[in-house]
Design a protein around this motif. Sequence first.
Motif, PDB file in Angstrom:
ATOM      1  N   THR A  11       4.007  -4.042  11.831  1.00 32.91           N
ATOM      2  CA  THR A  11       3.473  -4.954  10.806  1.00 32.91           C
ATOM      3  C   THR A  11       1.954  -4.938  10.716  1.00 32.91           C
ATOM      4  N   SER A  12       1.314  -3.983  11.380  1.00 36.15           N
ATOM      5  CA  SER A  12      -0.145  -3.951  11.395  1.00 36.15           C
ATOM      6  C   SER A  12      -0.717  -3.566  10.041  1.00 36.15           C
ATOM      7  N   ARG A  13      -1.984  -3.952   9.821  1.00 33.87           N
ATOM      8  CA  ARG A  13      -2.668  -3.594   8.577  1.00 33.87           C
ATOM      9  C   ARG A  13      -2.877  -2.091   8.479  1.00 33.87           C
ATOM     10  N   GLU A  14      -3.072  -1.448   9.623  1.00 30.29           N
ATOM     11  CA  GLU A  14      -3.301  -0.011   9.622  1.00 30.29           C
ATOM     12  C   GLU A  14      -2.076   0.732   9.065  1.00 30.29           C
ATOM     13  N   THR A  15      -0.901   0.272   9.470  1.00 29.69           N
ATOM     14  CA  THR A  15       0.318   0.896   8.978  1.00 29.69           C
ATOM     15  C   THR A  15       0.516   0.603   7.496  1.00 29.69           C
ATOM     16  N   THR A  16       0.151  -0.609   7.095  1.00 38.34           N
ATOM     17  CA  THR A  16       0.242  -0.955   5.670  1.00 38.34           C
ATOM     18  C   THR A  16      -0.648  -0.035   4.847  1.00 38.34           C
ATOM     19  N   LYS A  17      -1.862   0.190   5.322  1.00 37.17           N
ATOM     20  CA  LYS A  17      -2.777   1.093   4.613  1.00 37.17           C
ATOM     21  C   LYS A  17      -2.239   2.514   4.571  1.00 37.17           C
ATOM     22  N   ALA A  18      -1.623   2.935   5.664  1.00 42.54           N
ATOM     23  CA  ALA A  18      -1.059   4.287   5.702  1.00 42.54           C
ATOM     24  C   ALA A  18       0.081   4.436   4.706  1.00 42.54           C
ATOM     25  N   LEU A  19       0.902   3.370   4.565  1.00 41.97           N
ATOM     26  CA  LEU A  19       2.001   3.417   3.606  1.00 41.97           C
ATOM     27  C   LEU A  19       1.472   3.534   2.177  1.00 41.97           C
ATOM     28  N   MET A  20       0.322   2.907   1.918  1.00 40.40           N
ATOM     29  CA  MET A  20      -0.272   2.974   0.582  1.00 40.40           C
ATOM     30  C   MET A  20      -0.699   4.398   0.207  1.00 40.40           C
ATOM     31  N   CYS A  21      -0.808   5.244   1.207  1.00 34.20           N
ATOM     32  CA  CYS A  21      -1.301   6.608   0.957  1.00 34.20           C
ATOM     33  C   CYS A  21      -0.252   7.668   1.299  1.00 34.20           C
ATOM     34  N   LEU A  22       1.008   7.280   1.283  1.00 29.89           N
ATOM     35  CA  LEU A  22       2.090   8.205   1.653  1.00 29.89           C
ATOM     36  C   LEU A  22       2.528   9.011   0.427  1.00 29.89           C
ATOM     37  N   ASN A  23       1.574   9.689  -0.174  1.00 25.89           N
ATOM     38  CA  ASN A  23       1.818  10.367  -1.447  1.00 25.89           C
ATOM     39  C   ASN A  23       2.846  11.488  -1.371  1.00 25.89           C
ATOM     40  N   ASP A  24       2.989  12.112  -0.221  1.00 29.55           N
ATOM     41  CA  ASP A  24       3.914  13.230  -0.119  1.00 29.55           C
ATOM     42  C   ASP A  24       5.369  12.795  -0.249  1.00 29.55           C
ATOM     43  N   TYR A  25       5.637  11.516  -0.008  1.00 33.25           N
ATOM     44  CA  TYR A  25       7.024  11.062   0.031  1.00 33.25           C
ATOM     45  C   TYR A  25       7.327   9.885  -0.903  1.00 33.25           C
ATOM     46  N   LEU A  26       6.364   9.017  -1.143  1.00 31.55           N
ATOM     47  CA  LEU A  26       6.602   7.868  -2.019  1.00 31.55           C
ATOM     48  C   LEU A  26       6.328   8.238  -3.476  1.00 31.55           C
ATOM     49  N   ASP A  27       7.252   7.862  -4.356  1.00 32.13           N
ATOM     50  CA  ASP A  27       7.038   8.082  -5.785  1.00 32.13           C
ATOM     51  C   ASP A  27       6.351   6.899  -6.435  1.00 32.13           C
ATOM     52  N   VAL A  28       6.549   5.723  -5.886  1.00 33.93           N
ATOM     53  CA  VAL A  28       5.907   4.524  -6.421  1.00 33.93           C
ATOM     54  C   VAL A  28       5.864   3.464  -5.326  1.00 33.93           C
ATOM     55  N   LEU A  29       4.873   2.575  -5.410  1.00 35.09           N
ATOM     56  CA  LEU A  29       4.715   1.490  -4.449  1.00 35.09           C
ATOM     57  C   LEU A  29       4.641   0.171  -5.219  1.00 35.09           C
ATOM     58  N   ILE A  30       5.406  -0.824  -4.760  1.00 41.35           N
ATOM     59  CA  ILE A  30       5.448  -2.117  -5.438  1.00 41.35           C
ATOM     60  C   ILE A  30       5.077  -3.215  -4.438  1.00 41.35           C
ATOM     61  N   PRO A  31       3.974  -3.901  -4.648  1.00 38.70           N
ATOM     62  CA  PRO A  31       3.619  -5.026  -3.774  1.00 38.70           C
ATOM     63  C   PRO A  31       4.188  -6.335  -4.310  1.00 38.70           C
ATOM     64  N   ARG A  32       4.704  -7.175  -3.425  1.00 36.20           N
ATOM     65  CA  ARG A  32       5.168  -8.519  -3.789  1.00 36.20           C
ATOM     66  C   ARG A  32       4.595  -9.504  -2.788  1.00 36.20           C
ATOM     67  N   GLY A  33       3.802 -10.441  -3.283  1.00 37.19           N
ATOM     68  CA  GLY A  33       3.206 -11.415  -2.378  1.00 37.19           C
ATOM     69  C   GLY A  33       2.032 -12.111  -3.022  1.00 37.19           C
ATOM     70  N   GLY A  34       1.130 -12.590  -2.192  1.00 39.11           N
ATOM     71  CA  GLY A  34      -0.020 -13.327  -2.672  1.00 39.11           C
ATOM     72  C   GLY A  34      -1.073 -12.441  -3.304  1.00 39.11           C
ATOM     73  N   ALA A  35      -2.082 -13.104  -3.854  1.00 42.74           N
ATOM     74  CA  ALA A  35      -3.138 -12.392  -4.576  1.00 42.74           C
ATOM     75  C   ALA A  35      -3.866 -11.397  -3.671  1.00 42.74           C
TER      76      ALA A  35
END
Length: 414
Positions: free
Chosen positions: A180-204
Amino acid sequence: MELSTLGQQAQKASYALAQASTSEKNQLLHEMACEVVTQTSLILAANQKDLTTAQKSGMSPTMLDRLTLTTERIKEMANGIEQIASLQDPIGTVDKMWKNEQELLIGKQRVPLGVVGIIYESRPNVTTDAACLCFKAGNAVILKGGKEAFYSNQALVLVLKKVLERSSFSPDLIQFVEDTSRETTKALMCLNDYLDVLIPRGGAGLIKAVVEQATVPVIETGTGNCHIYVDKDAQMEMARDILINAKCQRPSVCNAAETLLIHKEVAADFLPIFEEALAEYQVEIRADETALTYLKHALPATELDFKLEFLDYTLAIKVVNSIDEAMQHIQRYGTKHSEAIISDNYFATQLFLQQVDAAAVYANASTRFTDGFMFGFGAEIGISTQKLHARGPMGLEALTSTKYIIYGNGQIRP
């Protein structure tokens, strides 16, 4: 497990799912719904771990409500899965077909996005909604929940994967990021080789961070600084009931009203009635200078109060001179989520409906209806406030893309 490994597994699993029949997918969704109910005790025990930690950390009552699971809420989650199974499968449908001048038959067909990443906070029901919507739309999903709901999300994913393990499909279709670390969250945001789209749900804060930092394509689900505008031709009882519902039924969600705008001609009559009704729910009112003259227990509002998504029993109030001023206020402070006018004046409602720029605009109804279930989409993956690809409550079709299929008989381009 490394994110790249999760991505590889999800991508591989998605290829097989894209070819699955509707009946195969629906059968597994029925089994998932049943398994969620069967494992109620396991899910509640995991949720209690999260609640204990949240209470110790001083989480607010409204946010605790978002986090809390009950037997009834688990049944609702299962019902949501059943509803997804009952929806028409968009995959493989052809939106239209036509012939061009060279007699090529061209069709536009619905296809899965591929691998969808979801970053979300607090609400465990997002886990089942997101996983099952993605599954029905032929997508693999990588889920990254917040630490406040870690045990609840983990248990729900295990329950859903158990069903996949008993099937011919890979359990890698539903992946859960346990770090649940922020570092892993940032890494997921840049997983371009495998993710086709990213959808955030939460606060501002979460949504802003994902939009600004992600290199993966993002569908922006918006924060909800939603307004109720009470026009000079509004019915008082209707306006009161809609305001109470929009503000108080569940204040911790994005489609709850945060600001009341009221026409000056009815402010003196309506505001004391509204204040009395809001007092039953212990709503704190923050009012502009004019509104304060009609209220007994309100606090002076600052400009910040009109910008905030309170997600709590707090409401900002402003008296406006006209519908134009109300719309200007919404344009300045709104988040393009959900806006409502209360009025019996046809021309005023039409003006509001046509000119207010938001994903959902209401005449004489609560903003709380901005919801995939209420719109007939089954569950939803989120409420998009952007204008590209999808807008408003995102159901199955929003989780698909298109490709062109072309039939020829030997044509070559001249």
